[in-house]
Design a protein around this motif. Sequence first.
Motif, PDB file in Angstrom:
ATOM      1  N   SER A 259       0.806  -1.229   0.000  1.00  0.00           N
ATOM      2  CA  SER A 259       0.000   0.000   0.000  1.00  0.00           C
ATOM      3  C   SER A 259       0.836   1.275   0.000  1.00  0.00           C
ATOM      4  O   SER A 259       0.282   2.366   0.175  1.00  0.00           O
ATOM      5  N   ALA A 261       2.541   4.438  -1.539  1.00  0.00           N
ATOM      6  CA  ALA A 261       2.135   5.262  -2.680  1.00  0.00           C
ATOM      7  C   ALA A 261       3.280   6.184  -3.061  1.00  0.00           C
ATOM      8  O   ALA A 261       3.750   6.977  -2.237  1.00  0.00           O
ATOM      9  N   VAL A 283       1.594   1.378  -5.396  1.00  0.00           N
ATOM     10  CA  VAL A 283       1.140   2.191  -6.518  1.00  0.00           C
ATOM     11  C   VAL A 283       2.153   3.303  -6.749  1.00  0.00           C
ATOM     12  O   VAL A 283       2.652   3.914  -5.798  1.00  0.00           O
ATOM     13  N   ALA A 304       1.242  -1.234  -9.413  1.00  0.00           N
ATOM     14  CA  ALA A 304       0.393  -0.437 -10.289  1.00  0.00           C
ATOM     15  C   ALA A 304       1.192   0.824 -10.576  1.00  0.00           C
ATOM     16  O   ALA A 304       1.275   1.724  -9.747  1.00  0.00           O
ATOM     17  N   ARG A 324      -0.181  -3.572 -13.261  1.00  0.00           N
ATOM     18  CA  ARG A 324      -1.323  -2.845 -13.821  1.00  0.00           C
ATOM     19  C   ARG A 324      -0.818  -1.508 -14.352  1.00  0.00           C
ATOM     20  O   ARG A 324       0.044  -0.875 -13.747  1.00  0.00           O
ATOM     21  N   TYR A 325      -1.328  -1.113 -15.499  1.00  0.00           N
ATOM     22  CA  TYR A 325      -1.067   0.179 -16.135  1.00  0.00           C
ATOM     23  C   TYR A 325       0.352   0.339 -16.680  1.00  0.00           C
ATOM     24  O   TYR A 325       0.642   1.305 -17.372  1.00  0.00           O
ATOM     25  N   PRO A 347      -7.946  -4.630  -9.459  1.00  0.00           N
ATOM     26  CA  PRO A 347      -7.052  -4.033  -8.459  1.00  0.00           C
ATOM     27  C   PRO A 347      -6.500  -5.091  -7.504  1.00  0.00           C
ATOM     28  O   PRO A 347      -7.160  -6.078  -7.184  1.00  0.00           O
ATOM     29  N   GLU A 358      -5.882   3.110  -6.034  1.00  0.00           N
ATOM     30  CA  GLU A 358      -5.108   3.495  -7.213  1.00  0.00           C
ATOM     31  C   GLU A 358      -5.360   4.958  -7.527  1.00  0.00           C
ATOM     32  O   GLU A 358      -5.744   5.338  -8.625  1.00  0.00           O
ATOM     33  N   ASP A 359      -5.134   5.811  -6.543  1.00  0.00           N
ATOM     34  CA  ASP A 359      -5.416   7.238  -6.692  1.00  0.00           C
ATOM     35  C   ASP A 359      -4.661   7.902  -7.838  1.00  0.00           C
ATOM     36  O   ASP A 359      -5.194   8.808  -8.479  1.00  0.00           O
ATOM     37  N   PHE A 361      -4.243   6.927 -10.694  1.00  0.00           N
ATOM     38  CA  PHE A 361      -4.800   6.552 -11.986  1.00  0.00           C
ATOM     39  C   PHE A 361      -6.320   6.730 -11.991  1.00  0.00           C
ATOM     40  O   PHE A 361      -7.057   5.800 -12.299  1.00  0.00           O
ATOM     41  N   PRO A 367      -6.229  -0.818 -17.628  1.00  0.00           N
ATOM     42  CA  PRO A 367      -5.090  -1.155 -16.769  1.00  0.00           C
ATOM     43  C   PRO A 367      -4.102  -2.090 -17.441  1.00  0.00           C
ATOM     44  O   PRO A 367      -3.287  -2.716 -16.773  1.00  0.00           O
TER      45      PRO A 367
END
Length: 641
Positions: A259, A261, A283, A304, A324-325, A347, A358-359, A361, A367
Amino acid sequence: MSTSEPPTWPHCAHGADPVANPVGCRGVHVPGHTVCLAHLADADRDAYLANLTPGANIDHRGTTFTDSLLDALLNTLRDPATGNARLGHAGFASATFENGAGFASATFEDIAVFASATFEDIAVFTSATFKGHAWFLSATFKGHAGFASATFENGAWFESATFKGRAVFESATFEGRAGFESATFEDSAGFESATFEDSAVFASAIFKGRAWFLLATFKDDAVFRSATFKGHVEFELATFEGDAWFGRAAFEGDAVFESAAFEGDAVFESATFVEADQFGPLVCAGRVVLSGAVFGGPVTLSFAARRLECRRTRWSSTAEIRLRYATVDFAHAVFEYPLTIAAEPDPFVLTDGRQLAEDPFPGAPDPGVQVASLRGVDAAHLVLSDLDLSECLFTGTVHLDQLRLEGACTFDMAPPAVHWRRWPPVRFTARRVLAEEHHWRASQPGAMRGWNVAVLGAGRAGPLQLAPVYRALRKAFEDGKHEPGAADFYYGEMEMRRHADDIPRSERGLLTAYWALSGYGLRASRALAWLGAAMLLTIVLLMAFGLAQDTPKQTATGTVPASGGKVTFEIDKDDPQNPTGNRFTGQRFEKALNVTLNSVVFRSSGQDLTTAGTYIEMASRLTEPVLLGLAVLAVRNRVKR
């Protein structure tokens, strides 16, 4: 502690006012007195300081220090052998340093200098406020060092400091630069919920025990270059608003970034992960850089992110990368065991069952994960799942024929439109195409529109380099029982061979004919078009030259012996006559069609043909079955599984 509430220790209360300041001075009583050190009479203060020796325990919680008072206190605590202050239990909670320095709960109005100081017992700086620079260069904390909820309004300098006991900076706020370069934490180091509003520098720091940065917030760059984490380290739910630099850092235990960021780049270039079995899910709005990093054991990486760079990254055991992404650059990565790169459609799910936020994005439509390069990789143990390979560079990949493609891996396509560049028009049939071929075709003189020249890193890859790549990918698709995909790469291989300059002209001409007639046995429409044209030509030639004018008549001749007896007849047939007059009649068309259709299936029609017609039929029986066979082969290659 509220300023309107009295402290828990016996305090000086100097200057108390029932309305304006009911508590007054919060300084703790000097032993044997009822006032703090700041309000102690000069003679009493001198007597108190004279009794202090290096390493003494001191308690001056809530006391207000001027520069001269602080200097007087520290001078009495200096070790004559080293010239450095040496303190035992140091209690400065809520102390105020008007123009100097303070510790836990202290207020620093100006620069605080404690370079090379030694704290032999607990040093408590809980809730301290440092309004000036706080210097702890080469300081040694032999006991517990508590800076929980401390506020550093200017720079805090702990370079080369040594924390032999627990170092607690939980909920601390660093408004200026936080410098922990080369600091050593021999026990646990806690920065839970700490806030770093300026750069946080832990370069070359050594964490020998557990280190946790749970819920920490880094509002500027966080620098952990060459840091060593010998125990468990935790950055769970940490927020990095600037770039995070972990280059050459060593993680010898678990490294928890669940988690976390990253709003900038997360750089782990040349970092070492000895035992980490999980990395993420996290992320990152920028790049996650693992180039040159080393993973010593089985590990699962979950990101991500906008981009993942794994150039020259080394895995010494099995690994799984779930993304992802992201756009992945995997050039020259090294792994000796199975490694999987897969796109995660949903997710990531955290250990507590929640989904990873996923703030960075918001509202991102897709994704999906794109691979930018596999150059220099030994693909013998590589598995790709549900990835976009439309811009992936494959030239230089080793053992590409052993690559495993799972799920929906997509490639770029050839531009399908018809291009009217001179006569005849040029049309590219839709097929899977490598990014390098796009670049090569787009860079040729007179290139058609639709080919993409803007392929980063494609370089000088041409037909000579691309032919073996197509060949290897064809085999990989064949081993995966994906015949239509294998057919596309076979077509690409033949195209590159046809355009390569390392084969003889005669072979190139043969390949060109094979391409023109049937698209290398893969274009049924092309073979059927040629078959139709050949049949039409055969019909026209037979009607014009091949069918006899009339059906040749048969005549019987014989001799009757004079004495009677058996009569012998000889039956002969007239030679077919070349046609004259109107040759293109319905009757002649029907006969020519019959001859042609029988020729397609390699049969004789039994029609009466002229000498020219005989050769026309022979040519038809040779070419048309071949064209029919090529069409059937092309259909089979498209429907076989």
